[in-house]
Design an enzyme around this catalytic site. Structure first.
Site, PDB file in Angstrom:
ATOM      1  N   TRP A  99      -0.917  -0.648  -8.229  1.00  0.00           N
ATOM      2  CA  TRP A  99       0.075  -1.599  -7.907  1.00  0.00           C
ATOM      3  C   TRP A  99       1.338  -0.906  -7.399  1.00  0.00           C
ATOM      4  O   TRP A  99       1.924  -1.640  -6.325  1.00  0.00           O
ATOM      5  CB  TRP A  99       0.349  -2.312  -9.158  1.00  0.00           C
ATOM      6  N   ASP A 166       8.631  -2.856 -11.195  1.00  0.00           N
ATOM      7  CA  ASP A 166       7.561  -3.687 -11.468  1.00  0.00           C
ATOM      8  C   ASP A 166       7.166  -3.859 -12.863  1.00  0.00           C
ATOM      9  O   ASP A 166       6.738  -2.796 -13.467  1.00  0.00           O
ATOM     10  CB  ASP A 166       6.441  -3.708 -10.491  1.00  0.00           C
ATOM     11  N   LYS A 190       0.653 -11.571 -17.662  1.00  0.00           N
ATOM     12  CA  LYS A 190       0.205 -10.521 -18.201  1.00  0.00           C
ATOM     13  C   LYS A 190       0.805 -10.912 -19.623  1.00  0.00           C
ATOM     14  O   LYS A 190       0.155 -10.644 -20.731  1.00  0.00           O
ATOM     15  CB  LYS A 190       0.462  -9.330 -17.756  1.00  0.00           C
TER      16      LYS A 190
HETATM   17  C1  LIG Z   1      -1.100  -7.784 -12.213  1.00  0.00           C
HETATM   18  C2  LIG Z   1      -0.131  -6.884 -11.658  1.00  0.00           C
HETATM   19  C3  LIG Z   1       0.489  -7.141 -10.292  1.00  0.00           C
HETATM   20  C4  LIG Z   1      -0.081  -8.234  -9.563  1.00  0.00           C
HETATM   21  O1  LIG Z   1       0.451  -9.524  -9.815  1.00  0.00           O
HETATM   22  P1  LIG Z   1       0.120 -10.762  -9.040  1.00  0.00           P
HETATM   23  O2  LIG Z   1       1.141 -11.664  -9.888  1.00  0.00           O
HETATM   24  O3  LIG Z   1      -1.176 -11.059  -8.998  1.00  0.00           O
HETATM   25  O4  LIG Z   1       0.623 -10.701  -7.662  1.00  0.00           O
HETATM   26  C5  LIG Z   1       1.472  -6.394 -10.047  1.00  0.00           C
HETATM   27  N1  LIG Z   1       1.909  -5.199 -10.810  1.00  0.00           N
HETATM   28  C6  LIG Z   1       1.393  -5.019 -12.057  1.00  0.00           C
HETATM   29  C7  LIG Z   1       1.809  -3.837 -12.859  1.00  0.00           C
HETATM   30  C8  LIG Z   1       0.280  -5.878 -12.432  1.00  0.00           C
HETATM   31  O5  LIG Z   1      -0.197  -5.543 -13.728  1.00  0.00           O
END
Ligand SMILES: *Cc1c(COP(=O)(O)O)cnc(C)c1O
Length: 353
Positions: A99, A166, A190
């Site tokens: 990511w 993030d 998540k």
């Molecule tokens: C799942 C995830 C993403 C991607 O998220 P989307 O909403 O599918 O774009 C980005 N960063 C992390 C840390 C993730 O776990």
């Protein structure tokens, strides 16, 4: 039978949240469904406002100059939005996995990105430490929890430039001083709700400093001025996220859930460490409380372990293809009993082998 849902995302939500959101699909406001009313109705505006203020409250950021937004396009769109809103000349990124790598790629389309450190050479099984962050950067970006590799940052740098994070896979899971961060974003799917919305927490005073024109949908200032309703918001995802945040507040907030999360991850990792049939993937000091990555020491046991998991109703345990093995995701809504069930099966495998 209700499954033990270890899925990495979209992932488990609290039972009561599922029940209330299912009910709202049928009858949310005087006989109308949540998904057939105007997002400008009083009932939905209340939902949006409640979701935004719960997010700020749970993170302990009231009165500190932050705004919460519920936007669309997933965390992947934030990789780009962060750069469009904040990157004028050069930004620093910590590369701790897939990511982060993607966030770097999107930012590089706009300006210079300095990769301050990376653990790519060892397939991201640890969090780099002791790196230097130049003080002339527009911001520093990191990923708090690396969902795929099962590593988690335990400490964050103190900086005099904006800190962007993030937190898609560990937001609301542990106590941190969230006021250290200037911008936090997290896809809902998540630890907060269904896919379809992304939470952005932004300190307003970092905005408005770039010279480029920002597309309206990606412009945080536009989204703030329109109360996250510049366009039609994903009402179901926002409502369900609000219910999850209410559920978390009812439990006692982040401090209360953090204790549960520690119990779950301690139990999980102690089994991985003590059971000779399993080994962990991530460096011990950097292990994630959310996603435990591990594998069998003897692949010949795979069929019998998989079969035992299936019989016990364990779901979503497959590792990501870039790591292999298994990944037990233990998000906020996963009960301790699910981890106990998994650990019991792991020790039963050892007894039988
Ligand atoms: C799942 C995830 C993403 C991607 O998220 P989307 O909403 O599918 O774009 C980005 N960063 C992390 C840390 C993730 O776990």
């Amino acid at each position: 039978m209700k499954k033990h849902n270890f899925s990495a995302g979209p992932s488990i939500l609290p039972e009561e949240v599922l029940e209330k959101s299912a009910q709202a699909i049928l009858d949310f406001d005087e006989g109308l469904s949540l998904i057939e009313i105007s997002h400008r109705s009083k009932a939905f505006i209340n939902v949006m406002e409640n979701a935004r203020s719960l997010a700020i409250e749970l993170l302990g950021l009231q009165g500190k100059g932050y705004k919460a937004l519920f936007v669309q396009g997933g965390a992947n769109t934030q990789f780009l939005a962060v750069a469009l809103n904040l990157l004028e000349s050069r930004a620093g990124y910590l590369n701790t996995g897939t990511w982060s790598d993607k966030a770097i790629k999107e930012a590089r389309m706009h300006q210079e990105v300095l990769e301050v450190a990376s653990s790519k050479e060892s397939n991201f099984n640890y969090i780099p430490k002791g790196y230097k962050i130049p003080s002339d950067l527009d911001y520093f970006h990191c990923t708090s929890n690396n969902t795929i590799f099962g590593t988690q940052m335990k400490e964050f740098p103190k900086l005099n430039i904006p800190l962007v994070c993030d937190m898609s896979s560990d937001i609301f899971s542990r106590s941190l001083d969230f006021s250290k961060f200037d911008l936090i974003y997290a896809g809902a799917q998540k630890n907060m709700g269904p896919a379809g919305t992304t939470l952005v927490i932004v300190k307003e005073d970092i905005l408005g400093k770039v010279t480029r024109q920002i597309p309206s949908m990606m412009d945080y200032k536009v989204q703030i001025s329109k109360d996250s309703m510049f366009n039609t918001p994903p009402v179901f995802a926002v409502y369900t996220s609000m219910l999850t945040l209410e559920w978390l507040k009812g439990l006692g907030g982040i401090e209360a859930i953090e204790k549960e999360n520690f119990k779950k991850s301690r139990l999980m990792y102690s089994e991985i460490d003590l059971n000779p049939l399993f080994k962990g993937f991530a460096a011990t000091a950097d292990r994630s409380t959310m996603n435990a990555t591990f594998s069998l020491t003897d692949d010949k046991l795979k069929d019998s372990f998989d079969g035992m998991c299936k019989d016990a109703g364990i779901n979503g345990l497959n590792g990501h293809r870039s790591v292999g093995g298994y990944r037990a995701s233990m998000y906020n809504a996963l009960p301790l009993a699910s981890v106990e069930t998994l650990v019991e099966i792991m020790s039963e495998l050892e007894r039988k082998a």
